[in-house]
Enzyme design. Structure first.
Site, mmCIF file in Angstrom:
data_model
loop_
_atom_site.group_PDB
_atom_site.id
_atom_site.type_symbol
_atom_site.label_atom_id
_atom_site.label_comp_id
_atom_site.label_asym_id
_atom_site.label_seq_id
_atom_site.Cartn_x
_atom_site.Cartn_y
_atom_site.Cartn_z
ATOM 1 N N HIS A 88 2.243 2.307 -4.626
ATOM 2 C CA HIS A 88 2.576 2.755 -6.175
ATOM 3 C C HIS A 88 2.863 1.427 -6.750
ATOM 4 O O HIS A 88 3.964 0.740 -6.066
ATOM 5 C CB HIS A 88 3.526 3.772 -6.140
ATOM 6 N N ASP B 128 6.823 1.056 -6.477
ATOM 7 C CA ASP B 128 7.405 0.566 -5.062
ATOM 8 C C ASP B 128 7.484 -0.878 -5.003
ATOM 9 O O ASP B 128 8.405 -1.266 -4.114
ATOM 10 C CB ASP B 128 6.328 1.007 -3.713
ATOM 11 N N GLU C 219 -3.638 15.456 2.387
ATOM 12 C CA GLU C 219 -2.459 15.058 3.318
ATOM 13 C C GLU C 219 -2.169 16.377 4.137
ATOM 14 O O GLU C 219 -1.969 17.669 3.743
ATOM 15 C CB GLU C 219 -1.281 15.010 2.182
ATOM 16 N N HIS D 260 0.831 18.582 2.850
ATOM 17 C CA HIS D 260 0.430 19.361 1.470
ATOM 18 C C HIS D 260 -0.384 20.553 1.710
ATOM 19 O O HIS D 260 -0.304 21.442 1.390
ATOM 20 C CB HIS D 260 -0.403 18.540 0.421
ATOM 21 N N ASP E 286 -4.029 11.402 4.241
ATOM 22 C CA ASP E 286 -2.425 11.019 4.313
ATOM 23 C C ASP E 286 -2.022 11.864 5.384
ATOM 24 O O ASP E 286 -1.819 12.831 5.592
ATOM 25 C CB ASP E 286 -1.856 11.381 2.918
ATOM 26 N N ASP F 147 8.162 19.319 1.843
ATOM 27 C CA ASP F 147 7.270 18.336 2.059
ATOM 28 C C ASP F 147 8.181 17.279 2.610
ATOM 29 O O ASP F 147 8.449 16.348 2.120
ATOM 30 C CB ASP F 147 6.625 17.762 0.747
ATOM 31 N N ASP G 297 7.358 14.984 5.195
ATOM 32 C CA ASP G 297 6.713 13.903 5.430
ATOM 33 C C ASP G 297 7.362 13.021 6.692
ATOM 34 O O ASP G 297 7.458 11.857 6.853
ATOM 35 C CB ASP G 297 6.977 12.809 4.369
ATOM 36 N N ASP H 62 1.590 8.743 5.304
ATOM 37 C CA ASP H 62 2.347 9.124 4.269
ATOM 38 C C ASP H 62 3.612 9.737 4.954
ATOM 39 O O ASP H 62 3.799 11.012 4.673
ATOM 40 C CB ASP H 62 1.557 10.013 2.941
HETATM 41 C C1 XLS Z 1 3.617 12.961 -2.404
HETATM 42 C C2 XLS Z 1 2.350 12.230 -2.383
HETATM 43 C C3 XLS Z 1 2.418 10.867 -2.856
HETATM 44 C C4 XLS Z 1 0.971 10.405 -2.961
HETATM 45 C C5 XLS Z 1 0.784 9.084 -3.788
HETATM 46 O O1 XLS Z 1 3.787 14.123 -2.007
HETATM 47 O O2 XLS Z 1 1.856 12.560 -1.050
HETATM 48 O O3 XLS Z 1 3.160 10.107 -1.717
HETATM 49 O O4 XLS Z 1 0.265 10.209 -1.613
HETATM 50 O O5 XLS Z 1 1.387 9.173 -4.986
HETATM 51 NI NI NI Z 2 0.276 11.555 0.036
HETATM 52 NI NI NI Z 3 3.086 14.110 0.193
#
Ligand code: XLS
Ligand code: NI
Ligand code: NI
Length: 435
Positions: free
Chosen positions: A101, A104, A268, A271, A296, A307, A309, A339
């Protein structure tokens, strides 16, 4: 000269399943051929800049835990130090891709013009490092959810000035992605949704989001950007409700705004779980419509409901995902982006490397299991058998018929259909043989 951040580590190599070295690959062997393509080409791994280098280890109850030498991330000198470390990590992992991003990789400027100039400067710095290395940009994206200006959304904001600011921001990020030869550009709408319907004109917001995405596509063609444009479904978090809820909702949205031939999905795992689906389901929905763009890869904690991750660690789950991906012809221009982030107690640079090595190994095992199932053909044979009634010409012709004619035929033939077993347990046992 290195930064010394990863002191004592050398690039991870493949040592095979019997090795006990925690800093070596046990399953991911980049050059090993699987169904005619190397694992490297199949999986197309990417490191996510935000989780690995920008996230400081905070949570809703506590501040940063990581204390990296490039924190606080507020000047260009530290942004470059962060980049130096990032590329050292890419080397240690033999990672073929990374993703970012804007927020980042460069500190926010006092004005948008300054932020854009900084983005330009840091991406030039990246490109100098990419020269002579075997690494590419899988995708770039704009962070339009962290700064307070985005609190009511970006393209769906009730204030047209925010729509404009979002347009300028996305333009700058597509420009930078294009300049770096990025393979995709992603839009994840974390705040494209609502907190309460009491203050939200949903129809208008959706129209604005649809028009915005059309502008993105128009701009891509205008500058000759060859990457795919991808949207990333997520049902909620940070918003109470996000318009890009899940794969099926996104596909409907893209059709409504005439974008189905132009935009695909970045799916993802976490998600999918938040939306009450499995990752396998989301991938199957996308591939059924030719809409899979990229993935992702991560996992959610199944108890916390957030979430989270985390790095993937469930081979059977991952194997079924790659099964659907391989069946649909592979990831194409997309890839497997981690991700995923460390737990906030995992402080050491070694943790960062080990987490990725583990994730890459899990994906490699999943890929190999998926390829073995495809080569064996057991699932495909079962599928063919289950639907074989539809091979009969009369069955096919029925789809061009009408209710009244079908009804007359059923009555004339005295049809009395007999159910057949779905054989679910047998198929589950079959999968277990491979994972
Ligand atoms: C957040 C998202 C983010 C996207 C990119 O939950 O996964 O990381 O992949 O903006
Ligand atoms: Ni993502
Ligand atoms: Ni995410």
């Amino acid at each position: 000269m290195t930064t010394g951040f990863f002191e004592g580590l050398t690039p991870a190599t493949f040592e095979g399943a019997d090795s006990t070295n925690p800093m070596a690959f046990h399953h991911y062997n980049p050059d090993e051929m699987v169904m005619g393509k190397s694992m490297k080409e199949h999986l197309r791994f990417a490191v996510a800049y935000w989780h690995s280098f920008a996230w400081e280890g905070g949570d809703p109850f506590g501040g940063p835990t990581f204390e990296r030498p490039w924190h606080p991330q507020d000047d260009m000198g530290r942004a470059k130090m962060k980049a130096d470390v990032a590329f050292e990590m890419f080397d240690l992992l033999q990672a073929p891709f990374f993703c970012w991003h804007d927020a980042d990789i460069r500190p926010e400027g006092d004005t948008l013009a300054e932020s854009i100039a900084r983005l330009d400067e840091i991406t030039d710095y990246f490109m100098a490092k990419m020269e002579g290395r075997d690494i590419g940009l899988l995708w770039g994206t704009a962070n339009m959810f962290s700064h307070r200006r985005w609190m009511s959304g970006a393209s769906t904001n009730p204030d047209p000035d925010l729509f404009a600011y979002a347009a300028a921001t996305v333009k700058s990020c597509i420009d930078a992605t294009h300049k770096m030869g990025g393979q995709n550009y992603v839009l994840w709408g974390g705040r494209e949704g609502y907190e309460t319907l009491l203050n939200t004109d949903m129809g208008r917001e959706l129209d604005h989001m649809g028009r915005f995405l059309n502008m993105v596509v128009e701009y891509k063609h205008k500058i000759g950007f060859k990457g795919q444009i991808l949207v990333e479904p997520k049902p909620q978090e940070p918003s109470k409700h996000q318009y890009d809820y899940d794969a099926a909702t996104c596909i409907g949205f893209l059709r409504k705004y005439g974008l189905e031939g132009e935009v695909k999905l970045n799916l993802e795992q976490g998600h999918a779980i938040l939306a009450g689906h499995s990752f396998e389901h989301e991938i199957a929905v996308a591939t059924a419509d030719g809409m899979l763009g990229s993935i992702d890869m991560n996992r959610n904690d199944y108890q916390s409901g957030w979430d989270t991750d985390q790095f993937p660690n469930n081979v059977p789950e991952v194997a079924l995902c790659y099964y659907h991906i391989l069946k649909a012809g592979g990831l194409g221009q997309g890839g497997t982006n981690f991700d995923a982030k460390l737990r906030r107690q995992s402080l050491d640079p070694h943790d960062l490397i080990a987490a990725h090595i583990g994730g890459m190994d899990i994906c490699a095992r999943g890929l190999k299991a998926a390829a073995a199932m495809i080569t064996d053909g057991g699932l495909e044979n079962a599928l063919t058998k289950r639907y074989d009634g539809w091979d009969a010409p009369a069955a096919k012709a029925m789809l061009d018929s009408d209710l009244a004619s079908i009804s007359a035929d059923v009555l004339a033939r005295g049809l009395d259909p007999q159910p057949r077993s779905g054989r679910q347990e047998m198929l589950e046992n079959y999968v277990s043989r491979f994972v």
